[in-house]
Write a protein that holds these residues in place. Structure first.
Motif, PDB file in Angstrom:
ATOM      1  N   LEU A 111       0.838  -1.202   0.000  1.00 60.42           N
ATOM      2  CA  LEU A 111       0.000   0.000   0.000  1.00 60.42           C
ATOM      3  C   LEU A 111       0.871   1.248   0.000  1.00 60.42           C
ATOM      4  N   TYR A 112       1.989   1.168   0.759  1.00 69.29           N
ATOM      5  CA  TYR A 112       2.919   2.277   0.863  1.00 69.29           C
ATOM      6  C   TYR A 112       3.468   2.661  -0.505  1.00 69.29           C
ATOM      7  N   ARG A 113       3.601   1.661  -1.365  1.00 68.24           N
ATOM      8  CA  ARG A 113       4.094   1.920  -2.714  1.00 68.24           C
ATOM      9  C   ARG A 113       2.981   2.337  -3.662  1.00 68.24           C
ATOM     10  N   GLY A 114       1.812   2.623  -3.098  1.00 63.11           N
ATOM     11  CA  GLY A 114       0.729   3.182  -3.897  1.00 63.11           C
ATOM     12  C   GLY A 114      -0.128   2.161  -4.620  1.00 63.11           C
ATOM     13  N   ALA A 115      -0.118   0.921  -4.168  1.00 60.90           N
ATOM     14  CA  ALA A 115      -0.910  -0.091  -4.863  1.00 60.90           C
ATOM     15  C   ALA A 115      -2.400   0.151  -4.644  1.00 60.90           C
ATOM     16  N   ARG A 116      -3.160  -0.024  -5.731  1.00 55.98           N
ATOM     17  CA  ARG A 116      -4.620   0.058  -5.637  1.00 55.98           C
ATOM     18  C   ARG A 116      -5.203  -1.324  -5.958  1.00 55.98           C
ATOM     19  N   ILE A 117      -4.387  -2.170  -6.531  1.00 58.57           N
ATOM     20  CA  ILE A 117      -4.814  -3.537  -6.833  1.00 58.57           C
ATOM     21  C   ILE A 117      -3.836  -4.469  -6.123  1.00 58.57           C
ATOM     22  N   LEU A 118      -4.345  -5.265  -5.182  1.00 60.53           N
ATOM     23  CA  LEU A 118      -3.462  -6.127  -4.389  1.00 60.53           C
ATOM     24  C   LEU A 118      -3.618  -7.581  -4.809  1.00 60.53           C
ATOM     25  N   ILE A 119      -2.503  -8.220  -5.055  1.00 66.27           N
ATOM     26  CA  ILE A 119      -2.547  -9.657  -5.314  1.00 66.27           C
ATOM     27  C   ILE A 119      -2.066 -10.354  -4.042  1.00 66.27           C
ATOM     28  N   LEU A 120      -2.880 -11.241  -3.488  1.00 62.84           N
ATOM     29  CA  LEU A 120      -2.470 -11.990  -2.298  1.00 62.84           C
ATOM     30  C   LEU A 120      -2.341 -13.459  -2.676  1.00 62.84           C
ATOM     31  N   ASP A 121      -1.119 -13.976  -2.577  1.00 63.69           N
ATOM     32  CA  ASP A 121      -0.857 -15.349  -2.994  1.00 63.69           C
ATOM     33  C   ASP A 121      -0.979 -16.273  -1.778  1.00 63.69           C
ATOM     34  N   GLU A 122      -2.010 -17.085  -1.751  1.00 64.52           N
ATOM     35  CA  GLU A 122      -2.241 -18.050  -0.663  1.00 64.52           C
ATOM     36  C   GLU A 122      -2.035 -17.394   0.707  1.00 64.52           C
ATOM     37  N   PRO A 123      -2.751 -16.299   0.980  1.00 67.45           N
ATOM     38  CA  PRO A 123      -2.438 -15.562   2.215  1.00 67.45           C
ATOM     39  C   PRO A 123      -2.817 -16.315   3.476  1.00 67.45           C
ATOM     40  N   THR A 124      -3.706 -17.286   3.408  1.00 66.69           N
ATOM     41  CA  THR A 124      -4.165 -17.932   4.634  1.00 66.69           C
ATOM     42  C   THR A 124      -3.378 -19.190   4.960  1.00 66.69           C
ATOM     43  N   ALA A 125      -2.422 -19.560   4.089  1.00 59.15           N
ATOM     44  CA  ALA A 125      -1.709 -20.820   4.282  1.00 59.15           C
ATOM     45  C   ALA A 125      -1.042 -20.896   5.649  1.00 59.15           C
ATOM     46  N   VAL A 126      -0.601 -19.753   6.159  1.00 55.38           N
ATOM     47  CA  VAL A 126       0.178 -19.780   7.399  1.00 55.38           C
ATOM     48  C   VAL A 126      -0.623 -19.307   8.603  1.00 55.38           C
ATOM     49  N   LEU A 127      -1.917 -19.039   8.425  1.00 55.71           N
ATOM     50  CA  LEU A 127      -2.688 -18.432   9.503  1.00 55.71           C
ATOM     51  C   LEU A 127      -3.596 -19.448  10.203  1.00 55.71           C
ATOM     52  N   VAL A 128      -3.874 -19.199  11.486  1.00 52.91           N
ATOM     53  CA  VAL A 128      -4.889 -19.998  12.182  1.00 52.91           C
ATOM     54  C   VAL A 128      -6.249 -19.340  11.914  1.00 52.91           C
ATOM     55  N   PRO A 129      -7.341 -20.067  12.178  1.00 55.92           N
ATOM     56  CA  PRO A 129      -8.663 -19.544  11.814  1.00 55.92           C
ATOM     57  C   PRO A 129      -8.926 -18.124  12.312  1.00 55.92           C
ATOM     58  N   GLN A 130      -8.529 -17.828  13.569  1.00 55.09           N
ATOM     59  CA  GLN A 130      -8.814 -16.489  14.089  1.00 55.09           C
ATOM     60  C   GLN A 130      -8.071 -15.425  13.288  1.00 55.09           C
ATOM     61  N   GLU A 131      -6.836 -15.740  12.911  1.00 54.22           N
ATOM     62  CA  GLU A 131      -6.076 -14.768  12.124  1.00 54.22           C
ATOM     63  C   GLU A 131      -6.669 -14.625  10.731  1.00 54.22           C
ATOM     64  N   VAL A 132      -7.215 -15.739  10.214  1.00 56.43           N
ATOM     65  CA  VAL A 132      -7.862 -15.669   8.913  1.00 56.43           C
ATOM     66  C   VAL A 132      -9.027 -14.693   8.986  1.00 56.43           C
ATOM     67  N   GLU A 133      -9.796 -14.787  10.064  1.00 57.98           N
ATOM     68  CA  GLU A 133     -10.928 -13.866  10.222  1.00 57.98           C
ATOM     69  C   GLU A 133     -10.454 -12.426  10.216  1.00 57.98           C
TER      70      GLU A 133
END
Lengths: 379, 517
Positions: free
Chosen positions: B163-185
């Motif tokens: 975001l700091y670099r001015g992105a308006r379109i974000l690509i998230l590659d498998e962002p939940t792979a490392v998260l527990v359910p609460q963090e996913v929420e």
């Protein structure tokens, strides 16, 4: 369709040839700047003399030099294989040459035993001197590059002291040069001139072709077997490629560092022996220095494989010999060092390029193969 | 709220007829994706279906052979990621790319440092970061060291970075792979705020229930091409799975219990101190019986790695570990492996493979002291090659041959090779850390089948996984590890991922509150 392993080797070999050619091209600029004609310089390098005896002498010098370079390359390569930078080959081979020349001069034994004793003492001395940086690395975390460089200075100073003091032989009247006591004839390694005379050529003058070439070839074979075919070699390779995976696979990293370093030092111990046992018959101030450093370049050029190292040693031996004819033609012999330096630089660059080419090619081949199999056919 | 904006503006991203060939293989063909602005758009597909290639094309890392990319209605021709960034595209990679010993602020500005008269302008940077995190609900303290942050916080730092670099379109590659359910929420909450601000999120995943929860639109990719564009309202998870693989989803359920009375591994009082900080392992004790799979649940970094490395003899911890009644204290790793411990490491590239060596050499790795790899002092190359071919056959490792370099294989095939290797020689105990991480559904089913078969044959397994379904489905017993201690022993029979997740974060008492980290 040739095998994957063979193809990788061919690409790598082609890369090294390209590197050498580029190095010659780059060096010709330097030769031009030095005020000489590059083509004349290259022609001079191939000037082996006119008479058969001159040519035989030239070739003998070339091969003799290559024998020592080959052993030096092997010694460095043993460490390189597991990312251990044994810069201390220089110091190890000097200590080994000095100690073995001294011990060899103290005993009188039947020739085969005498020769064996000298070789064993040299390997032990080289190995022990390499044990120091290995222990420092394993138990105190001292980087081996730093410690071996320092130990080179120690070795040079220590050798200079020993050869003038405790290990010195009889000083010739009116001469300043000091050396260890002369080896008795049973400690002289027989020459291999028969390899030349059997073709009806005249025997080389001077010390002749080092018979030690046989020992060098056996060492090359043993190192190849050890590194490529044994469990130890596998563990060395694994440690060099991925030390974490090696540890997880039950390889003891401390033991590997110590054994690879000591093995490297043992091989380094052999570097000075062709000269000690085949020509000088003592360790003195005329002993050839710098082979350990050249060994680093030779191992790099030969990609740490014995066959590659042999070819690299022949190339460097050829260039070293070319210094003399260049001088006759009024071309500065430093040209040789420029070429050698450029080769090393080019090889480092080209190695990386060919490595990437090989990896990309492998990936494509695997992808292509998978293209035939419907993806997701499992389950 | 969000989708009312969509019809009036051109699509944020429009990929039309994208085709990308690599020699001998088509990675993408005729891909059609239209992403409306201000939405969360999910792209789902198996590993190897072509999602990553497509994202690399969108992010300027690869150029398509055919087809066009339009960003906000304008044709784009990206040659490098810098072009994509300039067009307002940002990528949050699956593996975080943060410098641990830098603060959050330093990480965010790294590579885009604001300068005033040639000096780093921390004040301006801090103002901008505070504004950004306030506007998007991405709360994180800019002065903390990244190494002290949990996984969820690190991910927020990654998002702030783009975001700091001015992105308006974000690509998230498998962002939940490392998260527990609460963090996913929490992540999903952040994503909602981002799209509410008018940003567009492209969400890559193969976790279908999550996709259904968070996405406004879904594009399914199979074998390199887009096979369907749907909205969550019109599909079920089952239907999505069928679209993805063309068959039913495999489940990790194990059937009847094969647990025996024989204790195979007994760990008691295992403790690992670390100077001046909390213990990495604190009095850990548990048992594994023959034929039992013991699952170890925990947020990454709570002592799992240390525990398995202590059992493998890679790290030295105090306490006792016995294998089959024999004390392994003081045994080096080699002896433990020879005694019958198989090891599937958590990071296969770091601990499991020699990437630049051939497959057969990788077969030898870790088994260089036992048959068939070893013959006296020699490596038995012939036997090793033959056994590699056997593993490739039995475990469905797709490779041109045993001389192929390991790095040329896809992650799933590398993992199948490792599983096959560690299962050969009939191990007594298998330590399986994330055995199906980064593996596609087909390969996952193969690995699960082999684990179940080996369990039935009397293998004891210590299973560590971030995939809670896998952990609950495969395990006979579950332990939860939190800050180096085993804090709960649970019966997977009546456990939901949510309840397990609250145990993992230490918030078991109030299951709906994601607590400490």
């Amino acid at each position: 369709m040739i095998g994957a392993a063979l193809r990788r080797t061919l690409i790598t070999a082609a890369g090294v040839v390209v590197a050498v050619l580029i190095a010659f091209a780059v060096s010709s600029i330097a030769i031009r700047v030095a005020g000489a004609d590059p083509f004349a310089a290259i022609a001079a390098m191939f000037d082996f003399g006119v008479r058969p005896i001159d040519q035989v002498d030239s070739v003998t010098y070339w091969i003799n030099r290559s024998v020592a370079l080959f052993i030096a390359g092997l010694a460095v390569a043993v460490g390189f294989r597991m990312n251990l930078f044994n810069i201390g080959v220089e110091g190890q081979y000097r200590m080994a040459a000095l100690v073995s020349a001294f011990v060899g001069g103290q005993v009188l034994l039947p020739a085969p035993i005498h020769l064996t004793v000298i070789i064993v003492v040299a390997m032990a001395a080289g190995g022990l001197y390499a044990l120091v940086p290995a222990l420092l690395k394993v138990y105190r975390g001292v980087n081996e590059v730093i410690s071996t460089i320092m130990l080179n200075f120690v070795a040079i100073g220590l050798a200079a002291y020993l050869v003038r003091g405790p290990f010195s032989g009889r000083r010739e009247a009116g001469r300043l040069a000091t050396a260890t006591p002369e080896l008795p004839p049973s400690g002289h390694f027989p020459d291999a001139n028969f390899l030349i005379t059997m073709f009806g050529l005249p025997a080389p003058r001077g010390a002749g072709l080092y018979g030690f070439i046989g020992v060098a070839l056996v060492a090359g074979l043993v190192i190849w077997l050890l590194l490529e075919r044994t469990r130890f070699g596998f563990e060395v390779k694994a440690s060099g490629m991925n030390s974490d995976a090696a540890v997880a696979s039950g390889v003891d990293p401390r033991r590997m560092v110590i054994s690879a370093m000591v093995l490297s030092g043992m091989v380094a111990g052999l570097i000075g022996l062709p000269e000690i046992m085949g020509r000088n018959h003592n360790y003195g101030t005329s002993f050839t220095a710098g082979l350990g450093f050249l060994g680093i370049a030779v191992a790099l050029l030969g990609r740490n494989k014995p066959v590659g190292i042999a070819l690299a040693a022949l190339l460097f031996g050829f260039l070293d010999r070319a210094g003399t004819p260049l001088q006759f033609d009024g071309i500065p012999p430093a040209v040789v060092e420029i070429i050698q330096g450029t080769i090393v630089l080019m090889v480092v660059i080209v190695n990386e390029v060919t490595r990437r080419i090989v990896l990309r090619w492998e990936e494509r081949r695997a992808a292509a193969r998978l293209g035939e199999v419907p993806a997701g056919a499992a389950a | 709220m969000t989708d009312t904006l969509a019809p009036t503006r051109p699509p944020a991203v429009e990929l039309a007829g994208i085709t990308k060939r690599f020699p001998g293989v088509v990675a993408n063909h005729d891909v059609e994706v239209t992403v409306a602005p201000g939405t969360v758009h999910a792209i789902v597909g198996e590993n190897g279906a072509g999602k990553s290639t497509l994202m690399k094309i969108l992010y300027g890392m690869q150029r398509p052979d055919k087809g066009s990319i339009r960003i906000n209605g304008e044709v784009a021709d990206f040659r490098t990621p810098a072009d994509a960034i300039a067009a307002g595209i940002g990528m949050v990679h699956q593996h975080f790319m943060l410098a641990d010993n830098f603060t959050v602020l330093e990480n965010i500005i790294l590579g885009a440092e604001p300068a005033k008269a040639g000096r780093l302008d921390r004040k301006a940077a801090r103002a901008r970061i505070t504004a950004l995190s306030g506007a998007h609900g991405l709360r994180v303290d800019p002065d903390r060291l990244v190494e002290d942050l949990g996984v969820g916080d690190r991910q927020r730092v990654e998002i702030l970075k783009v975001l700091y670099r001015g992105a308006r379109i974000l690509i998230l590659d498998e962002p939940t792979a490392v998260l527990v359910p609460q963090e996913v929420e929490e992540l999903f909450g952040n994503l909602r705020e981002l799209v509410a601000e008018g940003l567009t999120v492209i969400f890559i995943s193969h976790k279908l229930d999550e996709v259904l929860r968070v996405a406004d639109a879904i594009t399914v990719i199979r074998r390199g091409t887009t096979v369907a564009s749907v909205t969550p309202g019109e599909v079920t998870a089952g239907r999505l799975a069928e679209l993805m693989i063309g068959s039913e989803l495999p489940t990790p359920e194990t059937r009847e219990s094969t647990v025996t009375d024989t204790v195979l591994l007994k760990v008691s009082g295992l403790t690992l101190d670390q100077p001046d900080r909390r213990r990495l392992l604190d009095d850990v004790s548990f048992e594994i019986h023959r034929g039992e799979i013991v699952g170890l649940a925990g947020v990454e970094g709570n002592g799992q790695s240390e525990l398995i490395e202590a059992i493998m003899g890679i790290r030295h911890a105090t306490g006792a570990i016995t294998l089959d009644g024999v004390d392994m204290g003081g045994w080096p790793t080699r002896r433990r492996r020879e005694a019958g411990i198989g090891y599937i490491p958590e990071d296969r590239h770091r601990q499991g493979l020699l990437l630049e060596a051939s497959l057969w050499e990788n077969r030898v790795l870790g088994h260089q002291t036992v048959r068939p790899a070893r013959k006296g002092i020699w490596i038995d190359r012939k036997a090793a090659r033959e056994d590699t071919a056997r593993i490739a056959e039995k475990y469905d490792v797709r490779a041109p041959g045993v001389d192929t370099l390991a790095l040329a294989l896809s992650g799933g095939n590398q993992q199948k090779l490792i599983v096959g290797r560690e299962m050969s020689g009939e191990p007594k105990l298998l330590i399986a850390a994330h055995p199906t991480r980064g593996v596609d559904i087909g390969a996952q089913a193969v690995i699960w089948d082999h684990l179940r078969d080996a369990r039935a044959a009397g293998l004891a397994v210590l299973l560590i996984s971030a995939d809670l379904e896998e952990l609950i489905g495969l395990s006979d017993t579950l332990h939860v590890i939190l800050r180096g201690r085993l804090v709960a022993r649970l019966d997977p029979g009546d456990l939901t991922p949510e309840r397990l997740g609250s145990h993992m974060t230490g918030a078991a008492a109030e299951p709906d509150e994601a607590g400490a980290s």
